[in-house]
Structures are given as structure tokens and as C-alpha cells.
Design a protein around this motif. Structure first.
Motif, PDB file in Angstrom:
ATOM      1  N   GLY A 237       0.758  -1.324  -0.075  1.00  0.00           N
ATOM      2  CA  GLY A 237      -0.046   0.160   0.100  1.00  0.00           C
ATOM      3  C   GLY A 237       0.596   1.107  -0.027  1.00  0.00           C
ATOM      4  O   GLY A 237       1.650   1.260  -0.385  1.00  0.00           O
ATOM      5  N   GLY A 238       0.466   2.214   0.732  1.00  0.00           N
ATOM      6  CA  GLY A 238       1.027   3.653   0.614  1.00  0.00           C
ATOM      7  C   GLY A 238       0.850   3.909  -0.729  1.00  0.00           C
ATOM      8  O   GLY A 238      -0.408   3.741  -1.551  1.00  0.00           O
ATOM      9  N   THR A 239       1.684   4.855  -1.410  1.00  0.00           N
ATOM     10  CA  THR A 239       1.538   5.023  -2.867  1.00  0.00           C
ATOM     11  C   THR A 239       2.093   4.043  -3.889  1.00  0.00           C
ATOM     12  O   THR A 239       2.201   4.294  -4.775  1.00  0.00           O
ATOM     13  N   TYR A 240       2.845   3.010  -3.094  1.00  0.00           N
ATOM     14  CA  TYR A 240       3.358   1.955  -4.109  1.00  0.00           C
ATOM     15  C   TYR A 240       2.565   0.971  -4.913  1.00  0.00           C
ATOM     16  O   TYR A 240       2.986   0.210  -5.810  1.00  0.00           O
ATOM     17  N   ASP A 241       1.193   1.130  -4.457  1.00  0.00           N
ATOM     18  CA  ASP A 241       0.420  -0.223  -5.349  1.00  0.00           C
ATOM     19  C   ASP A 241      -0.528   0.351  -6.595  1.00  0.00           C
ATOM     20  O   ASP A 241      -1.062  -0.388  -7.160  1.00  0.00           O
ATOM     21  N   ASP A 242      -0.475   1.741  -6.697  1.00  0.00           N
ATOM     22  CA  ASP A 242      -1.099   2.405  -7.839  1.00  0.00           C
ATOM     23  C   ASP A 242      -0.064   3.269  -8.539  1.00  0.00           C
ATOM     24  O   ASP A 242       0.255   4.296  -7.980  1.00  0.00           O
ATOM     25  N   PRO A 243       0.334   2.852  -9.836  1.00  0.00           N
ATOM     26  CA  PRO A 243       1.140   3.669 -10.471  1.00  0.00           C
ATOM     27  C   PRO A 243       0.802   4.978 -10.966  1.00  0.00           C
ATOM     28  O   PRO A 243       1.385   5.901 -11.381  1.00  0.00           O
ATOM     29  N   GLY A 244      -0.853   5.031 -10.699  1.00  0.00           N
ATOM     30  CA  GLY A 244      -1.286   6.313 -10.932  1.00  0.00           C
ATOM     31  C   GLY A 244      -1.782   6.318 -12.534  1.00  0.00           C
ATOM     32  O   GLY A 244      -1.507   5.398 -13.635  1.00  0.00           O
ATOM     33  N   ARG A 245      -2.548   7.474 -12.949  1.00  0.00           N
ATOM     34  CA  ARG A 245      -2.766   7.930 -14.436  1.00  0.00           C
ATOM     35  C   ARG A 245      -2.871   9.501 -14.983  1.00  0.00           C
ATOM     36  O   ARG A 245      -2.990  10.019 -13.756  1.00  0.00           O
ATOM     37  N   MET A 246      -2.734   9.373 -16.158  1.00  0.00           N
ATOM     38  CA  MET A 246      -2.752  10.857 -16.668  1.00  0.00           C
ATOM     39  C   MET A 246      -4.458  11.409 -16.506  1.00  0.00           C
ATOM     40  O   MET A 246      -5.246  10.465 -16.732  1.00  0.00           O
TER      41      MET A 246
ATOM     42  N   GLY B 239      -2.079  16.621 -16.195  1.00  0.00           N
ATOM     43  CA  GLY B 239      -2.076  16.095 -14.693  1.00  0.00           C
ATOM     44  C   GLY B 239      -2.103  14.970 -14.523  1.00  0.00           C
ATOM     45  O   GLY B 239      -2.184  14.057 -15.529  1.00  0.00           O
ATOM     46  N   ALA B 240      -1.868  14.273 -13.404  1.00  0.00           N
ATOM     47  CA  ALA B 240      -1.939  12.962 -13.077  1.00  0.00           C
ATOM     48  C   ALA B 240      -2.394  12.562 -11.529  1.00  0.00           C
ATOM     49  O   ALA B 240      -1.970  13.552 -10.807  1.00  0.00           O
ATOM     50  N   VAL B 241      -2.705  11.468 -11.385  1.00  0.00           N
ATOM     51  CA  VAL B 241      -3.410  10.981 -10.059  1.00  0.00           C
ATOM     52  C   VAL B 241      -2.870  10.006  -9.837  1.00  0.00           C
ATOM     53  O   VAL B 241      -2.863   8.873 -10.774  1.00  0.00           O
ATOM     54  N   SER B 242      -2.884   9.486  -8.457  1.00  0.00           N
ATOM     55  CA  SER B 242      -2.752   8.116  -8.041  1.00  0.00           C
ATOM     56  C   SER B 242      -3.375   7.787  -6.688  1.00  0.00           C
ATOM     57  O   SER B 242      -3.727   8.679  -5.878  1.00  0.00           O
ATOM     58  N   LEU B 243      -3.868   6.638  -6.455  1.00  0.00           N
ATOM     59  CA  LEU B 243      -4.283   6.602  -4.962  1.00  0.00           C
ATOM     60  C   LEU B 243      -3.319   6.113  -4.116  1.00  0.00           C
ATOM     61  O   LEU B 243      -2.462   5.388  -4.274  1.00  0.00           O
ATOM     62  N   ARG B 244      -3.607   6.497  -2.803  1.00  0.00           N
ATOM     63  CA  ARG B 244      -2.639   6.120  -1.908  1.00  0.00           C
ATOM     64  C   ARG B 244      -3.743   5.231  -0.716  1.00  0.00           C
ATOM     65  O   ARG B 244      -4.749   5.753  -0.513  1.00  0.00           O
ATOM     66  N   ILE B 245      -3.265   4.061  -0.705  1.00  0.00           N
ATOM     67  CA  ILE B 245      -3.978   2.898   0.091  1.00  0.00           C
ATOM     68  C   ILE B 245      -3.174   2.634   1.473  1.00  0.00           C
ATOM     69  O   ILE B 245      -2.285   2.101   1.549  1.00  0.00           O
ATOM     70  N   VAL B 246      -4.378   2.872   2.412  1.00  0.00           N
ATOM     71  CA  VAL B 246      -3.661   2.356   3.844  1.00  0.00           C
ATOM     72  C   VAL B 246      -4.861   1.420   4.391  1.00  0.00           C
ATOM     73  O   VAL B 246      -6.115   1.706   4.352  1.00  0.00           O
ATOM     74  N   GLU B 247      -4.502   0.040   4.749  1.00  0.00           N
ATOM     75  CA  GLU B 247      -5.466  -0.822   5.262  1.00  0.00           C
ATOM     76  C   GLU B 247      -5.062  -1.276   6.684  1.00  0.00           C
ATOM     77  O   GLU B 247      -3.900  -1.441   7.106  1.00  0.00           O
ATOM     78  N   ARG B 248      -6.141  -1.466   7.443  1.00  0.00           N
ATOM     79  CA  ARG B 248      -6.018  -1.914   8.811  1.00  0.00           C
ATOM     80  C   ARG B 248      -5.382  -2.908   9.119  1.00  0.00           C
ATOM     81  O   ARG B 248      -4.510  -2.914   9.768  1.00  0.00           O
TER      82      ARG B 248
END
Ligand code: NAD
Length: 350
Positions: free
Chosen positions: A121-130, A135-144
Motif C-alpha cells: 500500500g501507501g503510494t506504491y500499489d497504484d502507478p497512477g494515471r494521466m 495532470g496525473a493522479v494516483s491512489l494512496r492506500i492504507v489498510e487496517r
């Protein structure tokens, strides 16, 4: 007397991997236990030839032996580390980083950190998209679940070693993601009332580790922060090439289900086959593996003999010494055998 015996998966690697494997086998011979290494060939040619079937074999073998030692592998089409991490659900990385007296470093203070990092998780599971062209976005994932596993591991380690835990994030800005991380860390801290726990903002932590390293012992962090902190700490300790980690998967009761140990460095293709590879990191990874097997005394002997010899100037060329991979290995193996023999006492009279 029967020697205790263990089976360990050994994941063979590229570049200096073959030399490191030989070095570990020589060291294992010096121990009063029977270690059966079950090899799985992760070298790039075999990965290309066998693809998924090879990873299936690696995963099945590791699940059976429960412990594995991994040699460095070239990252080509895929990263074997990432594949194994995902397939074995290795959710936590523990990386001890400490200064070794005598090993050259720019940093003049002593550092002794256990970095416990959530491996997913964190920012490393989603390479993002334009988004359009600009502009570009990526998801930041934190799981319990992985946060809870990492926190329990960190607090258990603190309980066993009488150390304190610092959790660090940017919870004031990343309110949902890092807020969840700190909330879970607090919940777990509540189950370990005897362990001192403090919270730091991650940027402040970086500065404080440099200014007052003695204040920090076990640091619990999300994936990308752990990545940054590990390399910074290794740089401070002067030991980018001698770091080692354990990669851990847990069962529902927080017991380690699978543990994979590896050196932090890569395959060093520039020195492969030249007898220049420094086996220190793989020896420290092997020492952690012995701890995991419950062979605490042997794990300590391997770690301390390796570090003491480095301190005394017995070093490979990357650390300014004149030893080859083989002569350094031989020195460590002899020193380990001596220490282990002393502990066991003299052989019984015939
Ligand atoms: P590297 O760590 O292999 O080498 C960087 C420098 O450090 C080189 O000069 C090398 O000679 C030296 N070095 C590294 N380990 C050493 C050792 N044990 N003894 C003496 N000197 C050592 O990093 P790189 O060159 O960026 O990567 C080479 C390959 O390794 C790449 O394919 C990369 O993807 C892979 N890699 C694998 C892992 C892993 O499997 N865990 C980790 C990092 C890099």
C-alpha cells in the motif's frame, strides 16, 4: 547427540548470488545444527524459461519450509521481490540499521534503529494515471490489517528487547490514510501498556534521527516512509551495502506464518565472479533467519562474529579491506565455530 535439523528454502539469485550462496553454505557448516537448503532457482534465465510455474514452485516450497533466504535477483520483466511479497502476503518488513564501529561513515553519531515498515500500500500499489495531458493522479492506500500486523510486530519486538516504539506519519495532512495508521498504532499500543510509545510527524522524525539518533529505537512507518527512512538510515550508518531485512507474513493470531530474509543490496553485476562480493549482508540476513528458527544463540554468534571481524579490520575491498569473499567467509565461519564451541563446552572425554 542428534543435531536439531531445519529445512530452509534458498532462492538462488543473479550476479554475485552464486558466491553468496557458497558463502552461506560454508557458514552453515560451522553451526551445530543441520540445515537443509531447498534450492529454487530464481535466476533470470530460469524465470524467463519457466515463468509462473517457477513462482508457483517457489511459493509452494516457502509455504512448506516457512522460512526462506533470498539472494539478490536482477529486476527485468518483473521484480521477483514484488511477486513474492504479493503472493506470500508478506505484509511487514523489518530492517535493523546500526552503525558498526570501524566501518567508515560520514555520520559521527551512533545509530541503532529497527525500522518496521508496512510492506504494502501507501503510494506504491497504484502507478497512477494521466488526467488529460497536464495532470496525473494516483491512489494512496492504507489498510487496517497490515498496519495492525506491523504494529503488533513492532510492539512485540519492543516488549522482548525493552525498547520503545515511535510511530511516524503525516497524520495532520493525510488525515484519512495516515490518521487510520496512527489510530491502529494507538489501539495496538493500548495492548502493550509497558512499552513506551510516541508519535512523530515523519518529516520531523527525519531531522530528529539525524540530530538525536539515540532517542529512537523501533520506528513504525507506512510503506513509502519506510523506504525513505531505511535508505537514509543506511546512509548515516555508512552501510548501504550491508543492510539486511526480514519480510514477514502473519496468521490470524499475529504469529509469523512465513519469513523471507534477504540482503538489501542488488546483484552487483560489476563484481560478479571476481571474489570481491561482501557477504556481510547475507550473513546478517542468515543471522535473522536463525533467530526466527529459535536458534537465538547461533543467530547472535553469526551476527556478532561478523561485526567483530569487520570492526577488527577483516573486510572485503568495498569496505577498504583486502579480503576476498572466500577468505572473509572462512574467517567468519572459524570465529562462529570457536564461539559456538566455547559455549557448548569441551567435548566429553573418550
Ligand atoms: P547493486 O546493489 O547491485 O550495486 C550497487 C553497487 O554496490 C555496485 O557498485 C556493486 O558492486 C556494489 N555492491 C552491491 N552489493 C555488494 C556486495 N555484497 N559486496 C560488494 N559490493 C557490492 O545495485 P544496482 O547496480 O542498482 O542493481 C543491480 C541489479 O540488482 C539490478 O537488476 C537491480 O534490479 C537488482 N536489485 C535486486 C535487489 C534484490 O534482489 N533484493 C535489490 C536491489 C537491486
Amino acid at each position: 547427540m542428534n543435531r536439531p535439523s531445519y529445512r530452509v528454502t534458498e532462492l538462488l539469485g543473479d550476479g554475485i548470488g552464486a558466491e553468496l550462496s557458497e558463502a552461506v553454505h560454508r557458514l552453515a557448516e560451522a553451526l551445530p545444527v543441520q540445515l537443509e537448503f531447498v534450492p529454487v532457482d530464481l535466476r533470470v534465465e530460469n524465470r524467463r524459461a519457466r515463468g509462473k510455474a517457477l513462482y508457483d514452485e517457489a511459493v509452494a516450497t516457502i509455504l512448506e519450509t516457512k522460512v526462506a533466504l533470498k539472494h539478490p535477483t536482477a529486476t527485468t520483466e518483473e521484480s521477483p521481490n514484488a511477486v513474492l511479497r504479493r503472493r506470500l502476503d508478506l505484509s511487514v518488513i523489518h530492517r535493523p540499521v546500526y552503525t558498526i564501529p570501524g566501518v567508515p561513515t560520514n555520520f559521527r553519531r551512533e545509530l541503532d534503529l529497527d525500522i518496521v515498515r508496512i510492506a504494502t500500500g501507501g503510494t506504491y500499489d497504484d502507478p497512477g494515471r494521466m488526467i488529460g495531458d497536464d495532470g496525473a493522479v494516483s491512489l494512496r492506500i492504507v489498510e487496517r490489517r497490515p498496519v495492525r500486523e506491523a504494529a503488533r510486530y513492532a510492539f512485540n519486538l519492543a516488549r522482548k528487547t525493552s525498547k520503545r516504539v515511535t510511530s511516524a506519519s503525516k497524520y495532520t495532512i493525510q488525515k484519512a490514510t495516515d490518521g487510520l495508521f496512527e489510530k491502529v498504532a494507538q489501539e495496538v499500543a493500548g495492548q502493550f501498556p509497558e512499552v513506551p510509545h510516541s508519535v512523530e510527524l515523519f518529516d520531523a522524525l527525519l531531522g530528529k534521527v539525524i540530530m538525536a539518533p539515540e532517542k529512537f529505537q523501533i520506528v513504525l512507518v507506512l510503506n513509502e516512509y519506510g523506504d525513505f527512512l531505511s535508505d537514509m538510515a543506511c546512509g548515516l550508518a555508512g552501510s548501504l551495502g550491508i543492510g539486511a531485512s526480514s519480510n514477514l507474513a502473519f496468521d490470524a493470531s499475529a504469529v509469523v506464518r512465513v519469513a523471507l530474509f534477504d540482503a538489501a543490496h542488488g546483484t552487483a553485476p560489476d563484481i560478479a565472479g571476481k571474489h570481491l562480493a561482501n557477504p556481510t549482508a547475507i550473513f546478517l540476513a542468515f543471522s535473522m533467519l536463525l533467530y526466527q528458527l529459535g536458534e537465538i544463540g547461533l543467530g547472535q554468534a553469526v551476527k556478532n562474529a561478523t561485526l567483530d571481524l569487520l570492526r577488527e579490520g577483516v573486510r572485503t575491498p568495498d569496505l577498504g579491506g583486502g579480503e576476498s569473499t572466500e577468505s572473509f567467509t572462512e574467517a567468519v565461519a572459524k570465529e562462529v565455530a570457536r564461539r559456538v564451541g566455547e559455549k557448548a563446552g569441551p567435548p566429553p572425554a573418550a
